[in-house]
Each structure stands twice: as structure tokens, then as C-alpha cells.
Design a protein around this motif. Structure first.
Motif, mmCIF file in Angstrom:
data_model
loop_
_atom_site.group_PDB
_atom_site.id
_atom_site.type_symbol
_atom_site.label_atom_id
_atom_site.label_comp_id
_atom_site.label_asym_id
_atom_site.label_seq_id
_atom_site.Cartn_x
_atom_site.Cartn_y
_atom_site.Cartn_z
ATOM 1 N N LEU A 66 6.236 1.097 6.946
ATOM 2 C CA LEU A 66 6.111 -0.330 6.659
ATOM 3 C C LEU A 66 4.723 -0.854 6.989
ATOM 4 O O LEU A 66 4.435 -2.017 6.791
ATOM 5 C CB LEU A 66 7.154 -1.117 7.468
ATOM 6 N N THR A 67 3.849 0.008 7.495
ATOM 7 C CA THR A 67 2.521 -0.421 7.888
ATOM 8 C C THR A 67 1.466 0.475 7.269
ATOM 9 O O THR A 67 1.753 1.558 6.783
ATOM 10 C CB THR A 67 2.370 -0.372 9.424
ATOM 11 N N GLY A 68 0.229 0.002 7.279
ATOM 12 C CA GLY A 68 -0.889 0.827 6.843
ATOM 13 C C GLY A 68 -1.175 0.768 5.355
ATOM 14 O O GLY A 68 -0.524 0.059 4.591
ATOM 15 N N LYS A 69 -2.157 1.518 4.945
ATOM 16 C CA LYS A 69 -2.651 1.526 3.561
ATOM 17 C C LYS A 69 -1.572 1.908 2.551
ATOM 18 O O LYS A 69 -1.553 1.414 1.434
ATOM 19 C CB LYS A 69 -3.830 2.499 3.473
ATOM 20 N N TYR A 70 -0.672 2.797 2.933
ATOM 21 C CA TYR A 70 0.339 3.303 2.009
ATOM 22 C C TYR A 70 1.731 2.747 2.309
ATOM 23 O O TYR A 70 2.737 3.404 2.064
ATOM 24 C CB TYR A 70 0.358 4.834 2.058
ATOM 25 N N GLN A 71 1.780 1.523 2.811
ATOM 26 C CA GLN A 71 3.059 0.919 3.161
ATOM 27 C C GLN A 71 3.980 0.821 1.949
ATOM 28 O O GLN A 71 3.529 0.769 0.813
ATOM 29 C CB GLN A 71 2.858 -0.443 3.799
ATOM 30 N N GLN A 72 5.265 0.839 2.246
ATOM 31 C CA GLN A 72 6.326 0.757 1.243
ATOM 32 C C GLN A 72 6.390 1.996 0.334
ATOM 33 O O GLN A 72 6.950 1.933 -0.745
ATOM 34 C CB GLN A 72 6.194 -0.519 0.386
ATOM 35 N N GLN A 73 5.791 3.110 0.753
ATOM 36 C CA GLN A 73 5.837 4.335 -0.039
ATOM 37 C C GLN A 73 6.451 5.453 0.793
ATOM 38 O O GLN A 73 6.359 5.456 2.012
ATOM 39 C CB GLN A 73 4.435 4.717 -0.501
ATOM 40 N N LYS A 74 7.069 6.414 0.099
ATOM 41 C CA LYS A 74 7.684 7.549 0.776
ATOM 42 C C LYS A 74 6.613 8.489 1.316
ATOM 43 O O LYS A 74 5.592 8.709 0.674
ATOM 44 C CB LYS A 74 8.570 8.329 -0.187
ATOM 45 N N VAL A 75 6.892 9.082 2.467
ATOM 46 C CA VAL A 75 5.962 10.039 3.078
ATOM 47 C C VAL A 75 5.669 11.167 2.100
ATOM 48 O O VAL A 75 4.515 11.564 1.916
ATOM 49 C CB VAL A 75 6.549 10.607 4.391
ATOM 50 N N ALA A 76 6.707 11.700 1.452
ATOM 51 C CA ALA A 76 6.510 12.820 0.522
ATOM 52 C C ALA A 76 5.549 12.464 -0.610
ATOM 53 O O ALA A 76 4.815 13.321 -1.093
ATOM 54 C CB ALA A 76 7.850 13.262 -0.056
ATOM 55 N N ASP A 77 5.533 11.186 -0.997
ATOM 56 C CA ASP A 77 4.671 10.764 -2.106
ATOM 57 C C ASP A 77 3.223 10.547 -1.682
ATOM 58 O O ASP A 77 2.329 10.642 -2.517
ATOM 59 C CB ASP A 77 5.198 9.457 -2.719
ATOM 60 N N VAL A 78 2.986 10.231 -0.419
ATOM 61 C CA VAL A 78 1.629 9.855 -0.006
ATOM 62 C C VAL A 78 0.975 10.779 1.017
ATOM 63 O O VAL A 78 -0.192 10.609 1.319
ATOM 64 C CB VAL A 78 1.589 8.401 0.533
ATOM 65 N N LYS A 79 1.714 11.780 1.527
ATOM 66 C CA LYS A 79 1.106 12.582 2.596
ATOM 67 C C LYS A 79 -0.134 13.326 2.122
ATOM 68 O O LYS A 79 -1.083 13.489 2.880
ATOM 69 C CB LYS A 79 2.122 13.501 3.253
ATOM 70 N N LYS A 80 -0.179 13.735 0.854
ATOM 71 C CA LYS A 80 -1.374 14.396 0.340
ATOM 72 C C LYS A 80 -2.547 13.402 0.285
ATOM 73 O O LYS A 80 -3.677 13.756 0.609
ATOM 74 C CB LYS A 80 -1.107 14.996 -1.030
ATOM 75 N N PHE A 81 -2.279 12.155 -0.099
ATOM 76 C CA PHE A 81 -3.329 11.136 -0.153
ATOM 77 C C PHE A 81 -3.852 10.823 1.251
ATOM 78 O O PHE A 81 -5.056 10.653 1.448
ATOM 79 C CB PHE A 81 -2.829 9.856 -0.821
ATOM 80 N N ILE A 82 -2.943 10.734 2.216
ATOM 81 C CA ILE A 82 -3.351 10.474 3.594
ATOM 82 C C ILE A 82 -4.212 11.630 4.095
ATOM 83 O O ILE A 82 -5.258 11.418 4.711
ATOM 84 C CB ILE A 82 -2.124 10.257 4.494
ATOM 85 N N ARG A 83 -3.779 12.863 3.821
ATOM 86 C CA ARG A 83 -4.568 14.037 4.223
ATOM 87 C C ARG A 83 -5.959 13.972 3.607
ATOM 88 O O ARG A 83 -6.966 14.157 4.283
ATOM 89 C CB ARG A 83 -3.860 15.315 3.790
ATOM 90 N N ASP A 84 -6.028 13.677 2.298
ATOM 91 C CA ASP A 84 -7.320 13.594 1.614
ATOM 92 C C ASP A 84 -8.196 12.493 2.197
ATOM 93 O O ASP A 84 -9.408 12.660 2.347
ATOM 94 C CB ASP A 84 -7.119 13.384 0.110
ATOM 95 N N ASP A 85 -7.586 11.343 2.533
ATOM 96 C CA ASP A 85 -8.335 10.240 3.152
ATOM 97 C C ASP A 85 -8.929 10.685 4.487
ATOM 98 O O ASP A 85 -10.092 10.395 4.788
ATOM 99 C CB ASP A 85 -7.428 9.026 3.393
ATOM 100 N N LEU A 86 -8.130 11.383 5.297
ATOM 101 C CA LEU A 86 -8.609 11.838 6.600
ATOM 102 C C LEU A 86 -9.726 12.865 6.463
ATOM 103 O O LEU A 86 -10.694 12.845 7.223
ATOM 104 C CB LEU A 86 -7.453 12.415 7.417
ATOM 105 N N ILE A 87 -9.617 13.749 5.483
ATOM 106 C CA ILE A 87 -10.663 14.750 5.251
ATOM 107 C C ILE A 87 -11.937 14.074 4.758
ATOM 108 O O ILE A 87 -13.033 14.352 5.247
ATOM 109 C CB ILE A 87 -10.187 15.825 4.254
ATOM 110 N N THR A 88 -11.803 13.146 3.805
ATOM 111 C CA THR A 88 -12.958 12.443 3.249
ATOM 112 C C THR A 88 -13.693 11.638 4.321
ATOM 113 O O THR A 88 -14.921 11.621 4.358
ATOM 114 C CB THR A 88 -12.516 11.496 2.108
#
Length: 164
Positions: free
Chosen positions: A58-80
């Protein structure tokens, strides 16, 4: 668990978490904060973990989204943002079928995204039309569709399918 892997208490305690990400309103250590809030004692507290996961989403850049749908984006954000780096570690020795010890090399792989929901729906539709030997076989296919996400399909050298 420590006895099983021959890990002495002195090897892990005292343990201080290392902050690597900031999540409102949990600041820079979201996991320990949420674990305390929900009184989560182990990875088997499925109901509590599900509630905690829902709350964090419910918080953060990817709020209201499923973990399975955004974990790759979060990983990419952290790497970038250079907050993390990619690290691979094998759990066991790699032994070939002939008994030779393998050498692991980091190389480019292509992955098929079996996590794509439209692919999964099409695969389930095809499975409904198939004549399978037993109900257990059908159930195993269905269970695999549920957990399958990315799977390597090629290598830049050696065995495997060469893809552009």
C-alpha cells in the motif's frame, strides 16, 4: 535449523540488519518493523506474512500492485540506482551426470517469461483440451503454471538454444 547446517550462534549473533531501501512509513528497515508489528515468528506464519505483504504494497512507488508483478521492476530500480548489485551463489557443488565437477561461469542467458498471465491462460486452455494419463498429471501441470515465472532457455555458448 542452525544445527542442520552446522552454523554456530557466534557466526550469526549479534545480527544487525543492513539498511538498503527506504519504504514509507517503515523508514530504512521495513522487514524488521513489519515482522514486529505482525508478530511474525517464522516463514511458516503464512497468514501474518500475507497481511504484512498486503500492507507494504500500500506504500511506495509501486503501491496497489502485486509483488509478483513488480518485483523485477523494484530489482531493476535498485540496480540502476546502485543501491544493490547482482550476486549469485550456488548452494551445492555442481556435478555432471558423468560425475565430473562443474565450473560455474556467469554468462548471458535469455529467459522465457512464463509469468505472463496471458501465456498462463492460454496454457491452461490447452491443458483442458489435452487427454492426460491421470488426474495427478493434470494437477502437476496446473501447479507448475502457478509457480513458474522466468526460465532460462538459451546460452551464449555450450548446450542450449541459441537465440538472437
Amino acid at each position: 535449523m542452525r544445527e542442520k547446517y552446522s552454523i554456530k550462534e557466534s557466526m550469526i549473533l549479534p545480527f544487525d540488519p543492513v539498511p538498503i531501501i527506504y519504504v514509507e512509513p517503515y523508514e530504512n528497515l521495513p522487514a524488521p518493523t513489519v515482522y514486529e508489528k505482525f508478530n511474525i515468528q517464522s516463514q511458516y506464519d503464512y497468514e501474518k506474512l500475507a497481511r504484512a505483504k498486503d500492507e507494504i504494497l500500500l506504500t511506495g512507488k509501486y503501491q496497489q500492485q502485486k509483488v509478483a508483478d513488480v518485483k523485477k521492476f523494484i530489482r531493476d530500480d535498485l540496480i540502476t540506482s546502485k543501491q544493490v548489485c547482482i550476486y549469485y551463489e550456488l548452494e551445492n557443488k555442481v556435478i555432471s551426470r558423468s560425475g565430473d565437477q562443474g565450473v560455474v561461469a556467469l554468462c548471458d542467458h535469455s529467459f522465457i517469461n512464463y509469468g505472463n498471465e496471458s501465456w498462463k491462460e492460454e496454457a491452461r486452455h490447452v491443458l483442458q483440451q489435452l487427454n492426460v494419463f491421470t488426474d495427478k498429471t493434470r494437477h502437476n501441470f496446473e501447479a507448475t503454471f502457478d509457480w513458474l515465472y522466468e526460465h532460462t532457455c538459451s546460452r551464449s555458448y555450450g548446450l542450449g538454444t541459441r537465440l538472437p
